[in-house]
Design a protein around this motif. Sequence first.
Motif, PDB file in Angstrom:
ATOM      1  N   PRO A   1       0.830  -1.215   0.000  1.00 15.97           N
ATOM      2  CA  PRO A   1       0.000   0.000   0.000  1.00 15.97           C
ATOM      3  C   PRO A   1       0.861   1.261   0.000  1.00 15.97           C
ATOM      4  CG  PRO A   1      -0.796  -1.563   1.628  1.00 15.97           C
ATOM      5  CD  PRO A   1       0.519  -2.098   1.125  1.00 15.97           C
TER       6      PRO A   1
ATOM      7  N   ARG B   1      -4.529   1.399   1.612  1.00 22.83           N
ATOM      8  CA  ARG B   1      -4.913   0.709   2.854  1.00 22.83           C
ATOM      9  C   ARG B   1      -5.915   1.583   3.593  1.00 22.83           C
ATOM     10  NH1 ARG B   1      -5.220  -3.958   5.612  1.00 22.83           N
ATOM     11  NH2 ARG B   1      -4.727  -3.746   7.791  1.00 22.83           N
TER      12      ARG B   1
ATOM     13  N   ASN C   1      -7.747  -3.478   1.962  1.00 22.11           N
ATOM     14  CA  ASN C   1      -6.889  -2.982   0.889  1.00 22.11           C
ATOM     15  C   ASN C   1      -7.696  -2.809  -0.387  1.00 22.11           C
ATOM     16  OD1 ASN C   1      -4.406  -2.908   2.287  1.00 22.11           O
ATOM     17  ND2 ASN C   1      -4.209  -5.115   2.075  1.00 22.11           N
TER      18      ASN C   1
ATOM     19  N   HIS D   1      -2.647   5.598   2.656  1.00 25.63           N
ATOM     20  CA  HIS D   1      -3.433   5.127   3.792  1.00 25.63           C
ATOM     21  C   HIS D   1      -4.559   6.113   4.071  1.00 25.63           C
ATOM     22  CE1 HIS D   1       0.375   2.996   4.285  1.00 25.63           C
ATOM     23  NE2 HIS D   1      -0.307   2.089   4.942  1.00 25.63           N
TER      24      HIS D   1
END
Length: 99
Positions: free
Chosen positions: A21, A51, A83, A24
């Motif tokens: 990832p 993520r 995800n 975030h």
Amino acid sequence: MADLTSKQRAHLRGLAHSLKPLAHIGKEGVTEAAVHALRQTFDTHELVKVRVLEAAPEPAKETAHALAARVSGAAVVQVVGRNATLYRPDPDEPTIRLP
């Protein structure tokens, strides 16, 4: 971007399998800063894994679609657990060739 076909999504899922990832989404959810960071990531990557942290206000699927809607040309490839994988072809020199 037009919706991806199932064959194109399968191809992109295969390419995304080994990715980590790069973005975030936290407790603030889909903020302007998160969208800006994703746009910058798409400047150097065509396929991005995002993520969605547990503190995020919306589920990962809704968050992924909200991000794709706010980044022009982006499409959701898949959402697995927390995800999400998003794809946006490079406007000048796409490196990923879709089937």
